[in-house]
Design an enzyme around this catalytic site. Sequence first.
Site, PDB file in Angstrom:
ATOM      1  N   LYS A 295       0.891  -1.086  -0.009  1.00 12.71           N
ATOM      2  CA  LYS A 295       0.053  -0.154   0.058  1.00 12.71           C
ATOM      3  C   LYS A 295       0.742   1.293   0.043  1.00 12.71           C
ATOM      4  O   LYS A 295       1.537   1.304   0.896  1.00 12.71           O
ATOM      5  CB  LYS A 295      -0.806  -0.022   1.178  1.00 12.71           C
ATOM      6  CG  LYS A 295      -1.660   1.397   1.319  1.00 12.71           C
ATOM      7  CD  LYS A 295      -2.640   1.188   2.103  1.00 12.71           C
ATOM      8  CE  LYS A 295      -3.776   2.621   1.973  1.00 12.71           C
ATOM      9  NZ  LYS A 295      -3.127   3.820   1.553  1.00 12.71           N
TER      10      LYS A 295
ATOM     11  N   ARG B 133      -8.440  11.505  -8.876  1.00 15.31           N
ATOM     12  CA  ARG B 133      -9.348  10.711  -8.301  1.00 15.31           C
ATOM     13  C   ARG B 133     -10.807  11.524  -8.464  1.00 15.31           C
ATOM     14  O   ARG B 133     -11.905  11.191  -8.241  1.00 15.31           O
ATOM     15  CB  ARG B 133      -9.147  10.745  -6.780  1.00 15.31           C
ATOM     16  CG  ARG B 133     -10.053  10.198  -5.753  1.00 15.31           C
ATOM     17  CD  ARG B 133      -9.569   8.903  -5.229  1.00 15.31           C
ATOM     18  NE  ARG B 133     -10.603   8.517  -4.320  1.00 15.31           N
ATOM     19  CZ  ARG B 133     -10.758   7.974  -3.341  1.00 15.31           C
ATOM     20  NH1 ARG B 133      -9.451   8.356  -2.319  1.00 15.31           N
ATOM     21  NH2 ARG B 133     -11.692   7.642  -2.609  1.00 15.31           N
TER      22      ARG B 133
ATOM     23  N   GLU C  32      -1.022   4.437  -8.124  1.00 12.05           N
ATOM     24  CA  GLU C  32      -0.708   5.459  -7.396  1.00 12.05           C
ATOM     25  C   GLU C  32       0.551   6.263  -7.601  1.00 12.05           C
ATOM     26  O   GLU C  32       1.569   5.450  -7.881  1.00 12.05           O
ATOM     27  CB  GLU C  32      -0.874   4.965  -6.205  1.00 12.05           C
ATOM     28  CG  GLU C  32      -0.878   5.821  -4.987  1.00 12.05           C
ATOM     29  CD  GLU C  32      -1.945   5.972  -4.033  1.00 12.05           C
ATOM     30  OE1 GLU C  32      -3.116   5.518  -4.954  1.00 12.05           O
ATOM     31  OE2 GLU C  32      -2.063   6.601  -3.132  1.00 12.05           O
TER      32      GLU C  32
ATOM     33  N   ARG D 260     -16.986   0.823  -3.330  1.00  9.25           N
ATOM     34  CA  ARG D 260     -16.401   0.428  -2.132  1.00  9.25           C
ATOM     35  C   ARG D 260     -16.316  -1.242  -1.991  1.00  9.25           C
ATOM     36  O   ARG D 260     -17.531  -1.279  -1.173  1.00  9.25           O
ATOM     37  CB  ARG D 260     -16.685   1.228  -1.039  1.00  9.25           C
ATOM     38  CG  ARG D 260     -15.566   1.127  -0.012  1.00  9.25           C
ATOM     39  CD  ARG D 260     -15.992   2.189   1.487  1.00  9.25           C
ATOM     40  NE  ARG D 260     -15.745   3.646   0.777  1.00  9.25           N
ATOM     41  CZ  ARG D 260     -14.360   4.008   0.639  1.00  9.25           C
ATOM     42  NH1 ARG D 260     -13.425   3.275   1.067  1.00  9.25           N
ATOM     43  NH2 ARG D 260     -14.236   5.380   0.296  1.00  9.25           N
TER      44      ARG D 260
ATOM     45  N   LYS E  89      -8.174  -2.687   2.951  1.00  6.77           N
ATOM     46  CA  LYS E  89      -6.756  -1.946   3.349  1.00  6.77           C
ATOM     47  C   LYS E  89      -6.717  -2.456   4.859  1.00  6.77           C
ATOM     48  O   LYS E  89      -7.565  -2.415   5.534  1.00  6.77           O
ATOM     49  CB  LYS E  89      -6.927  -0.537   3.342  1.00  6.77           C
ATOM     50  CG  LYS E  89      -8.114  -0.060   3.772  1.00  6.77           C
ATOM     51  CD  LYS E  89      -8.293   1.644   3.443  1.00  6.77           C
ATOM     52  CE  LYS E  89      -9.556   2.188   3.733  1.00  6.77           C
ATOM     53  NZ  LYS E  89      -9.815   3.648   3.057  1.00  6.77           N
TER      54      LYS E  89
HETATM   55  P1  ATP Z   1     -10.611   5.752   0.259  1.00  2.00           P
HETATM   56  O1  ATP Z   1      -9.493   5.708  -0.714  1.00  2.00           O
HETATM   57  O2  ATP Z   1     -10.728   4.469   0.970  1.00  2.00           O
HETATM   58  O3  ATP Z   1     -11.678   6.759  -0.008  1.00  2.00           O
HETATM   59  P2  ATP Z   1      -8.108   7.238   1.503  1.00  2.00           P
HETATM   60  O4  ATP Z   1      -8.252   8.239   0.030  1.00  2.00           O
HETATM   61  O5  ATP Z   1      -7.968   7.781   2.763  1.00  2.00           O
HETATM   62  O6  ATP Z   1      -9.578   6.418   1.639  1.00  2.00           O
HETATM   63  P3  ATP Z   1      -6.413   5.035   2.307  1.00  2.00           P
HETATM   64  O7  ATP Z   1      -7.372   4.696   3.394  1.00  2.00           O
HETATM   65  O8  ATP Z   1      -5.246   5.705   2.476  1.00  2.00           O
HETATM   66  O9  ATP Z   1      -7.008   5.929   1.196  1.00  2.00           O
HETATM   67  O10 ATP Z   1      -6.309   3.788   1.295  1.00  2.00           O
HETATM   68  C1  ATP Z   1      -7.244   3.693   0.067  1.00  2.00           C
HETATM   69  C2  ATP Z   1      -6.293   4.116  -1.062  1.00  2.00           C
HETATM   70  O11 ATP Z   1      -4.955   3.640  -1.213  1.00  2.00           O
HETATM   71  C3  ATP Z   1      -6.832   3.875  -2.575  1.00  2.00           C
HETATM   72  O12 ATP Z   1      -7.766   4.754  -3.140  1.00  2.00           O
HETATM   73  C4  ATP Z   1      -5.449   3.927  -3.231  1.00  2.00           C
HETATM   74  O13 ATP Z   1      -5.626   5.428  -3.779  1.00  2.00           O
HETATM   75  C5  ATP Z   1      -4.401   3.849  -2.446  1.00  2.00           C
HETATM   76  N1  ATP Z   1      -3.677   2.474  -2.691  1.00  2.00           N
HETATM   77  C6  ATP Z   1      -2.294   2.425  -2.444  1.00  2.00           C
HETATM   78  N2  ATP Z   1      -1.587   1.444  -2.874  1.00  2.00           N
HETATM   79  C7  ATP Z   1      -2.615   0.768  -3.434  1.00  2.00           C
HETATM   80  C8  ATP Z   1      -2.672  -0.621  -4.133  1.00  2.00           C
HETATM   81  N3  ATP Z   1      -1.790  -1.616  -4.049  1.00  2.00           N
HETATM   82  N4  ATP Z   1      -4.059  -1.111  -4.629  1.00  2.00           N
HETATM   83  C9  ATP Z   1      -5.241  -0.347  -4.436  1.00  2.00           C
HETATM   84  N5  ATP Z   1      -5.006   0.912  -3.874  1.00  2.00           N
HETATM   85  C10 ATP Z   1      -4.026   1.322  -3.448  1.00  2.00           C
END
Ligand code: ATP
Length: 588
Positions: free
Chosen positions: A257, A277, A307, A424, A430
């Site tokens: 991640k 996004r 990302e 979602r 995550k």
């Molecule tokens: P959300 O995207 O769930 O609305 P957020 O923007 O706060 O919440 P995080 O909670 O940090 O994000 O985690 C989800 C995000 O992590 C994804 O939307 C994507 O942008 C990012 N991400 C990073 N690495 C990956 C991966 N390997 N696969 C999918 N998403 C990833």
Amino acid sequence: MKFSTLVSFFERLQATASQIEMTEILAELFMEASEDDIDTVCYFVLGDIAPGYAEVDLGLGEKTVISALALASGRDEEEVSRWVRDEGTLSALAADLEIPWKEEFRDYIAVDNGLRVEDVHDGLMQIATASGSGSMKKKKTILAAMLAAADEKERSYITRLATGTMRLGAGDRTLLDGMSHAVSGSKELRPVLEHAYYTCSDIGHVAKILKQSGLSGVKRIRVSLNRPIRPMLTQRVGKLEEIMEKISSARIAAEEKYDGERIEAHKDGDEVRLFSRRLSDITDQFPDVVEGVRSGIAAQTAILDGEVVAYDAGEGIFQPFQQLMHRRRKYHVEKYVAEVPVRYVVFDLLYLEGDSRMSAPYPERRALLKEILTPSEFLTLSGMKVCTSVEEIHDAFSSNLKRGLEGVICKSCASDSVYEPGNRSWQWIKWKKEYETELTDTLDLVIIGAAAGKGKRSGGFGSVLCAAYNEEEDVFQTVCGVGTGFSDEELEALPEKLEATRREKKPSRCQVRKRSEPDFWFSPEYVIEVLGSEITQSPAHTCNWNEEEKRGFALRFPRFIRWRPEKSPEQATSAEEIAQMYGQQGSG
Ligand code: ATP
């Protein structure tokens, strides 16, 4: 459709605060509009001229609109400016001014039988596309001509469309509900319509196809290059073990991640476009990523999901999100390309050589991606380990943390592991380092109000009122007031930062209990990340409001962490997620 007919719908929408009534009015509007007009009608209801990703910018500042009003009414600009101050808004003044028709306007607008929706759209598009020397004069004259051709009420709405201040109180989900009602008499078609909308990101297109070819046509709406797809989102769990239960797949891919910004890349031959996004075109911000995709993807056409992360090539480590924020700029891009190098980490493939790959299972998409991607300085494939037990997932997680990563994203490898745009999904979960150390995950909340500061903070704001997004009802519901975590400078800068979103009264689509009403209102625009200690039930907040118990969800001891400019208000944490997190606290 006559623009005056559409205006009567606008007035009805504006007069109601009830989502149900709004849905019924929108259903009626959907039935009444013609196949040719329905796309424009949808954009106008949302206060737009075109789908968001098309980035149509009218380029009209308040000064130009004042100048257009002066030209149209034969008054001088000083006088008009003074009246704007008296009336409060440009649209109110536009409605009140006497604006005579002049024959010279005929060069810009043909109006023998009154304005049609199409005429207003054409006029606004002409304003948007006017460029080069003399373009301001042209924009001003077209707007003056449109106002002269309009009646009082029409003038008010033309001015709102021109200045981006429509605010009818209907969001895109309410509009989809309206379409569903028109066709089926209930909201039941929302998921199908939503899927099509998330695939093409053009609500006007979905409405047009629904009118032309019915639901079967909508189901056939496909991905196309240069039209962004809504990114698939991840779920969260309270305990690591739950990942195995929720993802019912024997094999789970634990992907690294990364803490950066989500970017979707569209490759069409040598042309590459990048979407954020919020589905904005941010190609110009990342010439390095564009080059990486152009030279590193062996395909004529492809759509990638990934990302972009700040990267220290010397040390070979990813940098925190804050570093990447330096790349958020329109000017001096080249300088920052050198100062803040980035890497585009690709984790999915949505389209390849003319075909959508979204319905292929994840392992198949991943294998194809691996085949076409050659890693380089700016481009790489996400790291991944296939796991079959919770221990293996935990190992992957710990090893990621040691390498400075944020955690893991666990992905189903089952045969039904399709890519679900905008959803979602329980196929992606995550697990972040905060989950093991803090009581709750952070929330991304929308600022909708502020309390006046007292004592040391007098003259400024003491706290901001924050809301979650309720997807089901398409409204914003409050969760907490946030006064800590801001630096002194941030606090001082808040009033100016929020000024453009300031409203006289509670914005429509915001639900606030009387006791939590702030001193200042803001239309939902700015999203902040907030960390709290616990989610509780409270009579003061409306998040997932339970009318019987007279309680909603609230966040205790909230603290500002950072701004989330890459998120739209509708991408804030949802009321449903908060309810889920509340449940997970109980079990965790
Ligand atoms: P959300 O995207 O769930 O609305 P957020 O923007 O706060 O919440 P995080 O909670 O940090 O994000 O985690 C989800 C995000 O992590 C994804 O939307 C994507 O942008 C990012 N991400 C990073 N690495 C990956 C991966 N390997 N696969 C999918 N998403 C990833």
